[in-house]
Design a protein around this motif. Structure first.
Motif, PDB file in Angstrom:
ATOM      1  N   SER A 173     -17.426   7.125  -5.701  1.00  0.00           N
ATOM      2  CA  SER A 173     -16.133   6.773  -6.295  1.00  0.00           C
ATOM      3  C   SER A 173     -15.761   7.659  -7.477  1.00  0.00           C
ATOM      4  O   SER A 173     -14.669   8.231  -7.522  1.00  0.00           O
ATOM      5  CB  SER A 173     -16.134   5.305  -6.726  1.00  0.00           C
ATOM      6  N   CYS A 205     -17.991   2.430   3.273  1.00  0.00           N
ATOM      7  CA  CYS A 205     -17.772   2.752   1.869  1.00  0.00           C
ATOM      8  C   CYS A 205     -19.007   3.414   1.272  1.00  0.00           C
ATOM      9  O   CYS A 205     -20.139   3.121   1.658  1.00  0.00           O
ATOM     10  CB  CYS A 205     -17.435   1.492   1.073  1.00  0.00           C
ATOM     11  N   GLY A 222       0.811  -1.207   0.000  1.00  0.00           N
ATOM     12  CA  GLY A 222       0.000   0.000   0.000  1.00  0.00           C
ATOM     13  C   GLY A 222       0.845   1.257   0.000  1.00  0.00           C
ATOM     14  O   GLY A 222       2.026   1.250   0.366  1.00  0.00           O
ATOM     15  N   MET A 275     -12.851  -5.595  -1.326  1.00  0.00           N
ATOM     16  CA  MET A 275     -11.895  -5.771  -0.232  1.00  0.00           C
ATOM     17  C   MET A 275     -12.236  -4.885   0.962  1.00  0.00           C
ATOM     18  O   MET A 275     -12.082  -5.289   2.108  1.00  0.00           O
ATOM     19  CB  MET A 275     -10.478  -5.452  -0.731  1.00  0.00           C
ATOM     20  N   PHE A 276     -12.723  -3.667   0.694  1.00  0.00           N
ATOM     21  CA  PHE A 276     -12.862  -2.687   1.776  1.00  0.00           C
ATOM     22  C   PHE A 276     -14.257  -2.578   2.380  1.00  0.00           C
ATOM     23  O   PHE A 276     -14.406  -2.022   3.467  1.00  0.00           O
ATOM     24  CB  PHE A 276     -12.421  -1.301   1.269  1.00  0.00           C
ATOM     25  N   VAL A 320      -4.057   1.254  -9.953  1.00  0.00           N
ATOM     26  CA  VAL A 320      -5.443   0.932  -9.604  1.00  0.00           C
ATOM     27  C   VAL A 320      -6.445   1.714 -10.452  1.00  0.00           C
ATOM     28  O   VAL A 320      -7.541   2.040 -10.003  1.00  0.00           O
ATOM     29  CB  VAL A 320      -5.709   1.171  -8.102  1.00  0.00           C
ATOM     30  N   MET A 338      -4.097  -8.269   2.921  1.00  0.00           N
ATOM     31  CA  MET A 338      -5.038  -9.081   2.150  1.00  0.00           C
ATOM     32  C   MET A 338      -5.811 -10.040   3.042  1.00  0.00           C
ATOM     33  O   MET A 338      -6.969 -10.361   2.776  1.00  0.00           O
ATOM     34  CB  MET A 338      -4.291  -9.847   1.048  1.00  0.00           C
ATOM     35  N   PHE A 398     -10.601   4.707  -5.105  1.00  0.00           N
ATOM     36  CA  PHE A 398     -10.260   3.299  -5.308  1.00  0.00           C
ATOM     37  C   PHE A 398     -11.021   2.409  -4.329  1.00  0.00           C
ATOM     38  O   PHE A 398     -11.625   1.399  -4.713  1.00  0.00           O
ATOM     39  CB  PHE A 398      -8.752   3.096  -5.144  1.00  0.00           C
ATOM     40  N   ARG A 399     -11.010   2.769  -3.039  1.00  0.00           N
ATOM     41  CA  ARG A 399     -11.669   1.931  -2.031  1.00  0.00           C
ATOM     42  C   ARG A 399     -13.153   1.750  -2.331  1.00  0.00           C
ATOM     43  O   ARG A 399     -13.704   0.668  -2.145  1.00  0.00           O
ATOM     44  CB  ARG A 399     -11.506   2.554  -0.644  1.00  0.00           C
ATOM     45  N   GLU A 411     -12.924   0.170  -7.457  1.00  0.00           N
ATOM     46  CA  GLU A 411     -12.258  -1.105  -7.754  1.00  0.00           C
ATOM     47  C   GLU A 411     -11.949  -1.915  -6.495  1.00  0.00           C
ATOM     48  O   GLU A 411     -11.935  -3.151  -6.531  1.00  0.00           O
ATOM     49  CB  GLU A 411     -10.959  -0.851  -8.527  1.00  0.00           C
ATOM     50  N   GLY A 412     -11.695  -1.236  -5.378  1.00  0.00           N
ATOM     51  CA  GLY A 412     -11.344  -1.944  -4.148  1.00  0.00           C
ATOM     52  C   GLY A 412     -12.516  -2.255  -3.243  1.00  0.00           C
ATOM     53  O   GLY A 412     -12.325  -2.714  -2.106  1.00  0.00           O
TER      54      GLY A 412
END
Length: 204
Positions: free
Chosen positions: A131, A126, A8, A119-120, A178, A33, A111-112, A115-116
């Motif tokens: 975005s 979120c 990161g 994961m987040f 990213v 991860m 990104f979070r 695309e992320g």
């Protein structure tokens, strides 16, 4: 001291800062991860569950990259990467804050929340619909910064390479990976990015 390190852009900023100063210390990898940073051992070090975290010699912990770098600057003043006078330090802090609030934060959250998201979404609150707008804010502020760099300065603080440059470089390099590459129309920042990328610390 010991650095709790991970993948990161945030940990990379601290590693690059340390490399510029020639600071060596033990590092302990935290697996993002696998969400190791959100588990109790790390939450005791940093209740936000973020990376990196610096363990001091007295057993206490520092988190947030700017305070960590400011602490390291005070412990190892040369070479000065924030400044060697009140004026230099204020200038660096001004540019660091501009970069952090206007570019790094919207870029990272873009990104979070995009695309992320997979994961987040279970780790932080979120807002997926934000975005695209956040990415647009980062891109707009990069255009503004490109205009500021048109005066021929070598780095954000003129001829001085500082924490502000390290912060911006770490996040622009991350953005490239990213889905938020630097617009080549920002030619002054592109030239700056290539210049910083030639420094040995960029490999940190």
């Amino acid at each position: 001291m010991k650095l709790y390190d991970s993948i990161g852009p945030n940990p990379r900023v601290v590693r690059m800062f340390m490399a510029e100063k020639g600071i060596e210390m033990p590092k302990q990898a935290v697996d993002l991860m696998a969400a190791e940073n959100r588990q109790e051992p790390h939450l005791k070090r940093n209740p936000h569950g973020q990376m990196p975290t610096l363990e001091l010699d007295d057993g206490s912990y520092l988190s947030e990259i700017v305070p960590i770098c400011e602490y390291l600057e005070e412990k190892t003043p040369t070479p000065a990467l924030i400044g060697s006078s009140p004026e230099q330090r204020a200038e660096c802090r001004m540019w660091t804050r501009r970069v952090d609030l206007n570019i790094c934060e919207p870029l990272a959250n873009g990104f979070r929340f995009g695309e992320g998201l997979k994961m987040f979404q279970k780790r932080v609150h979120c807002v997926p619909e934000a975005s695209a707008g956040l990415k647009a804010i980062a891109a707009n502020r990069l255009q503004w910064l490109n205009g500021q760099m048109a005066d021929g300065r070598k780095y954000l603080c003129g001829d001085r390479f500082t924490l502000a440059d390290i912060l911006l470089y770490g996040f622009l390099d991350f953005g490239k990976q990213v889905g938020q590459p630097l617009d080549p129309a920002n030619s002054h920042i592109a030239a700056w990015f290539a210049r910083v990328g030639e420094r040995p610390s960029a490999k940190a």
